[in-house]
Design a protein around this motif. Structure first.
Motif, short mmCIF file in Angstrom:
data_model
loop_
_atom_site.label_atom_id
_atom_site.label_comp_id
_atom_site.label_asym_id
_atom_site.label_seq_id
_atom_site.Cartn_x
_atom_site.Cartn_y
_atom_site.Cartn_z
N ILE A 2 0.74 -1.37 -0.09
CA ILE A 2 0.03 -0.05 0.12
C ILE A 2 0.84 1.16 0.08
CG2 ILE A 2 -1.73 1.40 1.27
CD1 ILE A 2 -2.53 -1.33 2.57
N ASP A 3 0.74 1.97 -0.95
CA ASP A 3 1.25 3.41 -0.92
C ASP A 3 0.19 4.44 -0.97
OD1 ASP A 3 4.42 3.12 -1.11
OD2 ASP A 3 3.79 2.16 -3.05
N LEU A 4 0.39 5.32 0.02
CA LEU A 4 -0.62 6.30 0.30
C LEU A 4 -0.08 7.68 0.49
CD1 LEU A 4 -3.85 7.06 0.91
CD2 LEU A 4 -3.01 6.49 3.34
N ILE A 48 -8.06 3.62 3.47
CA ILE A 48 -7.36 2.41 2.81
C ILE A 48 -8.28 1.45 2.37
CG2 ILE A 48 -5.72 0.55 3.46
CD1 ILE A 48 -4.41 2.53 5.39
N MET A 59 -3.63 7.01 -3.64
CA MET A 59 -3.46 5.77 -2.94
C MET A 59 -3.41 4.70 -4.09
SD MET A 59 -5.52 3.67 -0.07
CE MET A 59 -7.00 3.32 -1.26
#
Length: 90
Positions: A2-4, A48, A59
């Protein structure tokens, strides 16, 4: 994975819930989110999980990323185990 990156999240224009947040969770990593009441923990998790979509930022989820989310209110099925309740949300 996960990249946020959140630039700004608010429920009321004058009251930001989150701002200037960068988060990377790699494959196999376990993360704990701690903070005082009202600091944005639930908002972050809702973003998320895809339940809160009004935010400025980006995201991305890896191809095999699986997100399970159980809200704070009482919505668990008491006759099922925790695992069974979480997997129902898929």
């Amino acid at each position: 994975m996960i990249d946020l990156q959140l630039d700004h999240v608010s429920y009321k224009e004058e009251l930001p819930a989150l701002s200037d947040l960068k988060l990377h969770i790699g494959k196999g990593e376990i993360l704990t989110i701690l903070g005082k009441s009202g600091c944005g923990k639930s908002t972050l998790l809702k973003i998320i999980a895809g339940l809160h979509t009004k935010y400025d930022g980006t995201m991305s989820l890896g191809e095999q990323a699986t997100i399970g989310y159980i809200p704070q209110n009482k919505c668990l099925l008491p006759w099922k185990s925790v695992y069974q309740n979480v997997t129902l949300l898929k």
